[in-house]
Design an enzyme around this catalytic site. Structure first.
Site, PDB file in Angstrom:
ATOM      1  N   SER A  87     -17.995 -39.684 -22.832  1.00 38.18           N
ATOM      2  CA  SER A  87     -17.612 -40.310 -21.562  1.00 38.18           C
ATOM      3  C   SER A  87     -17.602 -41.818 -21.726  1.00 38.18           C
ATOM      4  CB  SER A  87     -18.610 -39.928 -20.465  1.00 38.18           C
ATOM      5  OG  SER A  87     -18.476 -40.822 -19.377  1.00 38.18           O
ATOM      6  N   HIS A 103     -13.566 -38.376 -22.135  1.00 34.40           N
ATOM      7  CA  HIS A 103     -13.879 -38.010 -20.750  1.00 34.40           C
ATOM      8  C   HIS A 103     -13.840 -39.278 -19.906  1.00 34.40           C
ATOM      9  CE1 HIS A 103     -16.089 -35.486 -17.736  1.00 34.40           C
ATOM     10  NE2 HIS A 103     -16.713 -36.616 -17.435  1.00 34.40           N
ATOM     11  N   ASP A 117     -14.293 -40.853 -16.186  1.00 35.58           N
ATOM     12  CA  ASP A 117     -14.909 -40.602 -14.880  1.00 35.58           C
ATOM     13  C   ASP A 117     -14.269 -41.475 -13.816  1.00 35.58           C
ATOM     14  OD1 ASP A 117     -17.127 -38.693 -15.453  1.00 35.58           O
ATOM     15  OD2 ASP A 117     -17.695 -40.280 -16.861  1.00 35.58           O
ATOM     16  N   MET A 171     -14.256 -42.532 -10.037  1.00 38.23           N
ATOM     17  CA  MET A 171     -15.149 -42.501  -8.860  1.00 38.23           C
ATOM     18  C   MET A 171     -14.587 -43.411  -7.780  1.00 38.23           C
ATOM     19  SD  MET A 171     -18.886 -42.749 -10.639  1.00 38.23           S
ATOM     20  CE  MET A 171     -19.255 -41.984 -12.222  1.00 38.23           C
ATOM     21  N   HIS A 208     -12.309 -36.584 -15.013  1.00 34.04           N
ATOM     22  CA  HIS A 208     -13.284 -35.991 -14.101  1.00 34.04           C
ATOM     23  C   HIS A 208     -13.218 -36.788 -12.810  1.00 34.04           C
ATOM     24  CE1 HIS A 208     -17.879 -35.322 -13.206  1.00 34.04           C
ATOM     25  NE2 HIS A 208     -17.096 -34.735 -12.324  1.00 34.04           N
ATOM     26  N   MET A 244     -14.299 -37.738  -9.394  1.00 31.05           N
ATOM     27  CA  MET A 244     -15.377 -37.704  -8.386  1.00 31.05           C
ATOM     28  C   MET A 244     -14.867 -38.481  -7.182  1.00 31.05           C
ATOM     29  SD  MET A 244     -18.455 -38.183 -11.107  1.00 31.05           S
ATOM     30  CE  MET A 244     -17.283 -38.750 -12.324  1.00 31.05           C
ATOM     31  N   MET A 250     -22.251 -29.573 -13.450  1.00 29.11           N
ATOM     32  CA  MET A 250     -22.911 -30.885 -13.557  1.00 29.11           C
ATOM     33  C   MET A 250     -24.404 -30.702 -13.811  1.00 29.11           C
ATOM     34  SD  MET A 250     -20.628 -33.273 -13.242  1.00 29.11           S
ATOM     35  CE  MET A 250     -21.787 -34.645 -13.231  1.00 29.11           C
ATOM     36  N   GLY A 267     -26.519 -42.171 -17.718  1.00 26.98           N
ATOM     37  CA  GLY A 267     -27.890 -42.488 -18.096  1.00 26.98           C
ATOM     38  C   GLY A 267     -28.975 -41.823 -17.277  1.00 26.98           C
ATOM     39  N   ASP A 283     -22.079 -31.792 -18.104  1.00 26.65           N
ATOM     40  CA  ASP A 283     -21.893 -33.245 -17.998  1.00 26.65           C
ATOM     41  C   ASP A 283     -23.109 -33.837 -17.312  1.00 26.65           C
ATOM     42  OD1 ASP A 283     -20.990 -35.837 -17.650  1.00 26.65           O
ATOM     43  OD2 ASP A 283     -19.397 -35.307 -16.230  1.00 26.65           O
TER      44      ASP A 283
END
Ligand code: DX5
Ligand code: ZN
Length: 230
Positions: A8, A31, A33, A35, A64, A66, A135, A143, A173
């Site tokens: 990611s 990957h 992300d 958001m 992905h 979100m 998830m 992190g 993930d």
């Protein structure tokens, strides 16, 4: 398909994204992300950045999302060339229609579940999707510590997928690193996202190799590859 590793870039240097993807050229996926600061309390990047990244890498992109209202936004990522587009079950109004639109646009369709969302209500949707993302942290940030409370759901997801006629990958993930990847592979995951584990050190490619090797070792004797019971 065997073990697949998807670093990611959430934990990469956003000012040097193309180079950072170059550092994991042996990975199966990159990957990304997305958001929107509504579905999750964080804001990252969107379609223009994904479209630019597609010009600079040959590693397939795993988006992905979100975001709220994926029914409206997700198909654009598939049309831009993302090889996989995953949307959240909690956010989609019409997941079957959306999955069909993603496939029609040439992408694989992924369905993501937050840690507290059960998998069983989605059992009938499995023929409509290509990957189930379970998830293993609350979505929103890299992190965070791995939630091993989710492992039984990974196991149930693999059982449901194994019972079906159509091949569906099971992705995990969040908090996946060299210590936790074995538990995920043992439970039934075959696609592994890792952000901080890959990018926090100075040799991302070596981490990808070690993650792959560990996941392959464990999955070779796991219940779901040897025909055993969950
Ligand atoms: C979190 C994101 C993850 C994140 C994982 O909401 O979906 O992809 O990058 O980061 P780590 O591997 O650091 O938990
Ligand atoms: Zn992610």
């Amino acid at each position: 398909m065997g073990v697949q590793i998807a670093p990611s870039i959430l934990s990469a240097d956003f000012g040097r994204l193309a180079d950072e993807i170059g550092a994991i050229a042996d990975a199966d996926w990159v990957h990304v992300d997305v958001m929107d600061n509504h579905f999750v309390p964080n804001l990252t990047l969107g379609l223009p950045v994904v479209a630019s990244l597609l010009k600079h890498t040959s590693v397939p992109i795993d988006c992905h999302l979100m975001i709220e209202d994926p029914d409206r936004w997700a198909t654009g990522y598939a049309e831009a060339g993302a090889r996989n587009v995953t949307f959240h079950a909690e956010a989609a109004d019409a997941p079957i229609r959306l999955a069909r639109n993603l496939r029609a646009a040439g992408a694989r369709a992924g369905l993501a579940l937050k840690p507290a969302t059960p998998v069983e209500p989605y059992a009938e949707l499995l023929p409509e999707i290509d990957m189930l993302l379970v998830m293993t942290v609350e979505p929103g940030f890299g992190g965070q510590p791995f939630l091993d409370v989710v492992l039984p759901k990974v196991r149930r997801a693999r059982q449901l997928v194994r019972d079906g006629a159509h091949a569906v990958w099971v992705q995990v993930d969040g908090g996946v690193d060299e210590d936790t990847i074995g538990q995920c592979a043992d439970a039934g995951a075959d696609v592994f996202v890792a952000g901080s584990a890959v990018y926090r050190g100075d040799d991302p490619a070596a981490v990808v190799r070690r993650l792959r090797s560990r996941a392959e070792d464990v999955s070779a004797s796991a219940w779901w590859t040897t025909g055993g019971q969950a």
